[in-house]
Design an enzyme around this catalytic site. Structure first.
Site, PDB file in Angstrom:
ATOM      1  N   ASP A 280      -4.634  13.246  12.173  1.00  7.65           N
ATOM      2  CA  ASP A 280      -5.538  11.808  12.008  1.00  7.65           C
ATOM      3  C   ASP A 280      -5.478  11.137  13.268  1.00  7.65           C
ATOM      4  O   ASP A 280      -4.844  11.599  14.000  1.00  7.65           O
ATOM      5  CB  ASP A 280      -5.377  11.258  10.831  1.00  7.65           C
ATOM      6  CG  ASP A 280      -4.009  10.652  10.736  1.00  7.65           C
ATOM      7  OD1 ASP A 280      -3.392  10.460  11.770  1.00  7.65           O
ATOM      8  OD2 ASP A 280      -3.444  10.287   9.646  1.00  7.65           O
TER       9      ASP A 280
ATOM     10  N   LYS B  17       0.882  -1.247  -0.037  1.00  6.35           N
ATOM     11  CA  LYS B  17       0.036   0.008   0.179  1.00  6.35           C
ATOM     12  C   LYS B  17       0.844   1.256   0.027  1.00  6.35           C
ATOM     13  O   LYS B  17       0.688   2.292  -0.714  1.00  6.35           O
ATOM     14  CB  LYS B  17      -0.888  -0.030   1.251  1.00  6.35           C
ATOM     15  CG  LYS B  17      -1.629   1.463   1.376  1.00  6.35           C
ATOM     16  CD  LYS B  17      -2.272   1.288   2.673  1.00  6.35           C
ATOM     17  CE  LYS B  17      -1.543   1.687   4.037  1.00  6.35           C
ATOM     18  NZ  LYS B  17      -1.267   3.117   4.263  1.00  6.35           N
ATOM     19  N   ASN B  18       1.754   1.212   0.916  1.00  9.18           N
ATOM     20  CA  ASN B  18       2.651   2.507   0.925  1.00  9.18           C
ATOM     21  C   ASN B  18       3.709   2.927  -0.117  1.00  9.18           C
ATOM     22  O   ASN B  18       4.269   3.724  -0.226  1.00  9.18           O
ATOM     23  CB  ASN B  18       3.451   2.515   2.353  1.00  9.18           C
ATOM     24  CG  ASN B  18       2.320   2.722   3.491  1.00  9.18           C
ATOM     25  OD1 ASN B  18       1.217   3.039   3.173  1.00  9.18           O
ATOM     26  ND2 ASN B  18       2.786   2.590   4.769  1.00  9.18           N
TER      27      ASN B  18
ATOM     28  N   ARG C 233      -4.843  10.335   3.820  1.00  4.32           N
ATOM     29  CA  ARG C 233      -3.704  11.552   4.038  1.00  4.32           C
ATOM     30  C   ARG C 233      -2.913  11.402   3.013  1.00  4.32           C
ATOM     31  O   ARG C 233      -2.079  12.335   2.504  1.00  4.32           O
ATOM     32  CB  ARG C 233      -3.212  11.252   5.337  1.00  4.32           C
ATOM     33  CG  ARG C 233      -2.324  12.452   5.765  1.00  4.32           C
ATOM     34  CD  ARG C 233      -1.269  11.887   6.974  1.00  4.32           C
ATOM     35  NE  ARG C 233      -0.289  12.530   6.931  1.00  4.32           N
ATOM     36  CZ  ARG C 233       0.022  13.882   7.136  1.00  4.32           C
ATOM     37  NH1 ARG C 233      -0.922  14.416   7.611  1.00  4.32           N
ATOM     38  NH2 ARG C 233       1.150  14.353   6.823  1.00  4.32           N
TER      39      ARG C 233
ATOM     40  N   ASP D 235       4.689   0.340  11.558  1.00  3.34           N
ATOM     41  CA  ASP D 235       3.546  -0.146  11.259  1.00  3.34           C
ATOM     42  C   ASP D 235       3.425  -1.533  11.761  1.00  3.34           C
ATOM     43  O   ASP D 235       2.488  -2.107  11.371  1.00  3.34           O
ATOM     44  CB  ASP D 235       3.345  -0.042   9.771  1.00  3.34           C
ATOM     45  CG  ASP D 235       3.287   1.413   9.229  1.00  3.34           C
ATOM     46  OD1 ASP D 235       2.791   2.221   9.992  1.00  3.34           O
ATOM     47  OD2 ASP D 235       3.344   1.567   8.049  1.00  3.34           O
TER      48      ASP D 235
END
Ligand code: EPU
Length: 416
Positions: A112, A16-17, A88, A301
């Site tokens: 957030d 994802k990142n 974000r 993470d």
């Protein structure tokens, strides 16, 4: 329902990142960029929607693993609040839009769930590249109509996001840019590879100093996304917590050195297999201290997943969170399952319990959600994790994979 020992194989897809940034990097080159190994997750959908609003045509194959982005010569340059608020990472379009359009307005993401997450390093770096940056009515507005100029930039902290913004902006700037104290994450190396394939002149990827010699144009390419090390690490922790045996395919264990080493310290057996690794565990894990740091340090993470592991381990562990101040918010939820965790500032003291007891809990962000599911897998009785839309943002087919590994789990309510 807790109690199953997870056994079998899972395959991880692209990170994802990384993929979100690769999608933004496509904006740098008119024409068709094709990304492969794209995870089928909500954040990719949101980024696709943002790119469409900027004038791109985004399509994916039926499984969603290949995404084609047709980028026009003339792009819109505004990223609206409704999308930035949902994700974000939308801020990633800042660098490429400024470089391509000479002007950009991106809604400010605000705070957030996991901390304040400022943009000061993105802004200071773009100013060093010659942009004027202001903030009006909740939007960050940057101008560089005469083009960006290469510069020496020193980041206060090796921020992943700031490094990416500046890499993309500098790739189309005039002259040479040096970014010192740059982030070194595998996802940074991935975007550097893609930019280089596109014709950018970048050296130092994976080190703290990046040198970029700006070029006039970049060309679209086909690029495969780097595997998701955090998803792979989550499965590794699942194997240890459930005293299971999981082979994680499609993963790069070298991107998870410290985390896998911690699991070995906890008592697990980790072996390398051809395209990944295998984690087996047949006893109660031993508690392991962790300190989160930028790569190659222990990843923030994976911090919630390791707190969950320590919650059922033998002994006590000190967990130190150095990246996101609010990442311990989920601890209140873990305590609802009977965990013994005390937090003080950016430290958490976890005293292992022999059992947790199932309860309703709420995910507060993606990784907290994953940590709570892992805890639910070993808690006695039934655990219901609410707000799982957070998990959908980063884990493709999570429930299906859990079931395949033998977990007694079901999803109630439709994915958002
Ligand atoms: N920071 C600033 N100013 C800046 C930029 C960052 O103060 O200009 C601070 C942040 O407030 C934070 C720290 O620096 O405290 C780290 O921020 P960084 O820029 O490195 O992180 P990011 O780019 O916002 C990405 C990932 C995160 C991951 C971090 C660290 C994406 C979309 N997000 O965030 O992933 O935790 O790097 O590795 O790539 C997740 O996937 O769950 C997640 C939160």
């Amino acid at each position: 329902m807790g109690g199953a020992r997870l056994r079998g194989e899972v395959t991880v897809t692209g990170a994802k990142n990384s993929v979100l940034k690769l999608m933004a990097a496509a904006l740098l080159a008119p024409g068709r960029t094709v990304l492969t190994d794209v995870p089928h997750i909500l954040d990719v959908e949101i980024m696709a929607e943002l790119l469409r609003r900027l004038g791109c045509d985004v399509s994916h194959d039926s499984g969603g693993a290949t995404v084609a982005i047709d980028v026009p010569e003339r792009l819109e340059h505004r990223a609206d609040y409704d999308l930035v608020r949902r994700m974000r990472a939308s801020i990633t379009v800042l660098g490429p839009l400024l470089a391509r359009c000479g002007v950009v307005d991106v809604a400010l993401p605000g705070g957030d769930n996991i901390g304040s997450r400022g943009l000061d390093m993105h802004i200071a770096g773009l100013q060093r590249l010659g942009a004027s940056v202001t903030s009006e009515h909740g939007y960050l507005i940057a101008h560089a109509e005469a083009g960006l100029r290469g510069a020496s930039i020193w980041l206060d902290f090796p921020s992943v996001g700031a490094t990416e913004t500046l890499l993309m902006a500098a790739s189309l700037a005039q002259g040479r840019t040096v970014i010192d104290n740059a982030a070194r994450e595998p996802e940074i190396v991935d975007i550097c590879s893609m930019l280089t394939e596109m014709g950018a002149d970048i050296s130092g990827a994976g080190s703290s100093t990046l040198e970029i010699n700006g070029v006039e144009v970049l060309r679209p390419v086909e690029h495969a996304t780097v595997p998701d090390r955090i998803v792979a690490g989550t499965w590794a922790v699942a194997a240890v917590m459930t005293r299971g045996d999981i082979t994680v395919r499609g993963a790069r264990p070298e991107h998870l050195d410290i985390a896998l080493d911690k699991l070995v310290t906890a008592g697990a057996q980790v072996t390398m297999v051809e395209d990944g690794f295998r984690v087996t565990m047949d006893a109660r894990p031993t508690a392991v201290d962790i300190v989160t740091l930028p790569y190659p340090g222990f990843p923030t993470d994976l911090q919630p997943q390791f707190i969950a592991l320590n919650a059922i381990a033998e002994g006590a562990a000190l967990v130190t969170e150095n990246l996101f101040e609010a990442r311990f918010r989920f601890v209140h939820e873990l305590v609802r399952l009977g965990a013994d965790v005390q937090t003080e500032g950016h430290h958490a003291l976890v005293r292992g319990r022999t059992t947790l007891s199932g309860a309703p809990v709420e995910a507060t962000d993606i990784r907290a959600g994953a940590g709570l599911v892992l805890a639910g897998l070993v808690a006695e009785g039934e655990t219901t994790v609410h707000e799982v839309h957070h998990i959908d943002r980063g884990y493709a087919g999570f429930v299906e994979d859990l079931k395949r590994l033998g977990a007694d789990v079901r999803r109630t309510g439709a994915p958002t």
